[in-house]
Design an enzyme around this catalytic site. Structure first.
Site, mmCIF file in Angstrom:
data_model
loop_
_atom_site.group_PDB
_atom_site.id
_atom_site.type_symbol
_atom_site.label_atom_id
_atom_site.label_comp_id
_atom_site.label_asym_id
_atom_site.label_seq_id
_atom_site.Cartn_x
_atom_site.Cartn_y
_atom_site.Cartn_z
ATOM 1 N N HIS A 44 -2.416 -39.304 9.808
ATOM 2 C CA HIS A 44 -1.200 -39.639 10.344
ATOM 3 C C HIS A 44 0.315 -38.495 10.618
ATOM 4 C CE1 HIS A 44 -2.325 -43.301 7.354
ATOM 5 N NE2 HIS A 44 -2.954 -42.404 7.677
ATOM 6 N N LYS A 101 9.605 -4.965 14.333
ATOM 7 C CA LYS A 101 9.939 -3.852 13.077
ATOM 8 C C LYS A 101 10.673 -3.058 13.127
ATOM 9 C CE LYS A 101 6.889 -3.855 10.152
ATOM 10 N NZ LYS A 101 5.006 -2.970 9.885
ATOM 11 N N GLU A 104 10.264 -5.567 3.779
ATOM 12 C CA GLU A 104 10.640 -6.951 2.848
ATOM 13 C C GLU A 104 9.803 -7.116 2.129
ATOM 14 O OE1 GLU A 104 9.624 -8.227 7.280
ATOM 15 O OE2 GLU A 104 8.867 -6.683 5.582
ATOM 16 N N GLU A 134 -4.083 -12.357 14.099
ATOM 17 C CA GLU A 134 -3.810 -11.494 14.034
ATOM 18 C C GLU A 134 -5.030 -10.069 14.109
ATOM 19 O OE1 GLU A 134 -0.826 -9.135 10.980
ATOM 20 O OE2 GLU A 134 -2.557 -8.921 10.402
ATOM 21 N N LYS A 137 0.624 -1.059 0.400
ATOM 22 C CA LYS A 137 -0.143 -0.075 0.093
ATOM 23 C C LYS A 137 0.793 1.805 0.237
ATOM 24 C CE LYS A 137 -3.912 0.464 2.044
ATOM 25 N NZ LYS A 137 -4.346 -0.254 3.588
ATOM 26 N N GLY A 193 -5.312 -5.535 5.687
ATOM 27 C CA GLY A 193 -4.477 -6.476 4.937
ATOM 28 C C GLY A 193 -4.921 -7.991 4.933
ATOM 29 N N ARG A 194 -5.171 -8.414 6.023
ATOM 30 C CA ARG A 194 -5.920 -9.589 5.903
ATOM 31 C C ARG A 194 -7.336 -9.639 5.823
ATOM 32 N NH1 ARG A 194 -4.710 -7.420 10.978
ATOM 33 N NH2 ARG A 194 -6.489 -6.981 12.133
#
Length: 543
Positions: A388, A508, A216, A357, A210, A271-272
């Protein structure tokens, strides 16, 4: 609105649930079903093509009644309506929370700060559709005149998890002569492996940030830029091989991307919660605009259901209230998401961010300490693989782990008896978790006495089963919105802000400081704790 809602522990329904849980906790699901044989059909609900069986939960009619009273005393309905109408319910950031506007039909109107946001949403969707068709048809050419065959989405968090999950979930509907990859980790291996067998002439990067400053994402984006120019040489090539999903036109242009190929979104999209915004451009390119519109229709249908349906038949509210029930009254710390559909292999990872979050908070909306556990840990893997792996702990371990099983009546890829076997496992696992196997039943099978304790299954372990016809774009939209609104329900009960994420900030900030110290040409003066300072010195000496 928060002023008139009593603190959680003083709400009458909360107190009643505490007493009710004390009486219900000793009861076993075997006995509950025996005294209430109709619950298998009564404790069900369906909407938007989804069928929910929640009968294998440690609840009674009284539990459901009290949970709904708790929702009403917590202002769930009022808070939901505030969200749908554009009120700024994200109070710590003074923002509206309007992911529901991203899938609203053109005919709807949702006003924020005096502006109807729906036309702007559809303007971006139309722009995305036009661009997606250019890529899918081969009309968009790279700098050397070759059509684009490879699309790499560069993002992190919600700008990665949503697109990755959606691509994997809807891969069956994707255009198979296009290759899609996703880069998120600042670990250089992620980028190196993504481009290893690609050629820049045929590769398009979607840079999703944004602000166009996410550390990153922009580190990976600049590596992608260098990789592209290493072959194509001319900076003019960037405009043919990069597009931006951003609102920072100045930074986008400085990078070399044509701002005509910048797709925006809004500060009221977390964001999520953004996979159905421009962040979903990779999804639209993969499955096409028509299928993407079907995805949005699935989202919207669940939005309408959540907003309008009575709580006792409201799928997201029921899931959210059951999560509160186990988290706060049974000390359950996790929820297992178990999709019996290989295409949903990234769905649990997507839900981890959406749920944890959102509700990993320790204070209420007014800043007071939350006096109850919030935000259970969500995790899981596709069935039957998990059987399993970790099902041993779910069945015979000492922890209570509520489970959501997700299955489909029909397979997208029918192959012999595979799907019947798959679904038999769904029903069998839920049955085994609920009812278990007693020592008497084990002995009746002739098991030697020393082995009897090892083969006993305590049961009494709750689960939900969600069923749909088959996995389609529409169905995926309903599933994601189902959990979005379940998260909202939980947050409303706990009176927390499910839409900020201050918890990601401190790490951060410290990482930026430490990076400068690591890269310092001279020995830095370190003022961290002794452990961190020592680790930095060690790394500097060995890197």
């Amino acid at each position: 609105m928060t002023d008139r809602i009593a603190p959680l522990a003083s709400r009458p329904a909360w107190k009643a649930l505490q007493q009710h849980a004390d009486t219900l906790r000793p009861q076993h699901l075997r006995d509950i079903f025996q005294t209430d044989p109709s619950r298998g059909s009564r404790f069900t609900a369906q909407a938007c093509g989804l069928f929910l069986d929640y009968s294998k939960n440690r609840i009674t009619d009284e539990t459901l009644k009290l949970l709904i009273e708790l929702a009403n005393q917590s202002g769930l309905r009022e808070r939901a309506e505030a969200m749908f109408t554009g009120k700024k319910i994200n109070t710590t950031e003074n923002r509206a929370v309007l992911h529901v506007a991203l899938r609203a039909p053109r005919s709807e109107s949702i006003v924020v700060d005096g502006e109807d946001v729906v036309p702007g949403v559809h303007q971006v969707l139309d722009k995305m559709a036009a661009f997606a068709e250019l890529i899918r048809s081969g009309a968009w050419l790279g700098y050397t005149g070759k059509p684009i065959r490879n699309i790499i989405n560069i993002g992190i968090g919600g700008s990665d998890l949503g697109p990755v999950m959606a691509y994997e979930a809807l891969r069956h509907y994707s255009q198979r002569d296009l290759n899609f990859r996703f880069v998120s980790n600042v670990d250089g291996t992620d980028f190196a492996e993504a481009v290893r067998d690609f050629h820049p002439e045929e590769t398009l990067f979607l840079v999703a940030s944004k602000t166009f400053t996410t550390l990153e994402t922009m580190t990976n984006a600049h590596s992608a830029r260098a990789w592209t120019l290493g072959r194509l040489k001319q900076t003019e090539a960037i405009a043919r091989h990069f597009v931006a999903i951003s609102t920072n036109a100045e930074a986008v242009a400085k990078f070399g991307i044509d701002t005509a190929n910048m797709f925006g979104f809004w500060d009221w999209v977390g964001g999520r919660y953004s996979m159905d915004s421009a962040i979903g451009l990779s999804t639209m390119i993969a499955i096409g605009p028509e299928n993407f519109r079907s995805l949005l229709e699935g989202f919207h249908s669940m939005d309408v259901h959540f907003r309008t349906t009575p709580l006792e038949k409201n799928l997201p509210a029921l899931l959210g209230l059951l999560t509160v029930w186990y988290t706060n009254f049974f000390n359950a710390q996790t929820v297992a998401i178990l999709p019996y559909e290989q295409y949903l292999k990234r769905f649990p990872a997507y839900l981890q961010q959406l749920t944890m979050e959102s509700n990993g908070k320790h204070v209420t909306l007014d800043g007071a300490e939350v006096l109850a556990d919030t935000g259970p840990i969500y995790w899981g893997e596709p069935g039957t693989n998990g059987q399993h792996s970790f099902y041993q702990l779910i069945h015979q371990g000492t922890r209570l782990i509520p489970c959501d099983f997700i299955g489909f009546y029909k397979s997208i890829n029918p192959l012999g008896r595979h799907h019947d076997m798959l679904m038999a496992n769904v029903f069998a696992q839920a049955e085994a978790l609920a009812f278990g196997k007693t020592a008497a039943e084990v002995r009746a099978e002739g098991v030697p006495e020393p082995l009897v304790p090892h083969k006993v299954f305590a049961g009494n372990r709750p689960s939900n089963i969600l069923l749909a016809e088959r996995l389609t774009p529409y169905t995926l939209g309903t599933l994601v919105a189902l959990y979005e609104h379940s998260v909202f329900t939980q947050g409303a009960i706990w009176s927390i802000d499910s839409f900020d994420q201050w918890g990601v900030e401190l790490g951060k900030v410290l990482a930026t400081r430490i990076l400068g110290e690591i890269e310092s040409p001279s020995e830095p003066s370190l003022t961290h704790d002794p452990s961190t300072s020592n680790l930095i010195r060690l790394y500097r000496s060995q890197r």
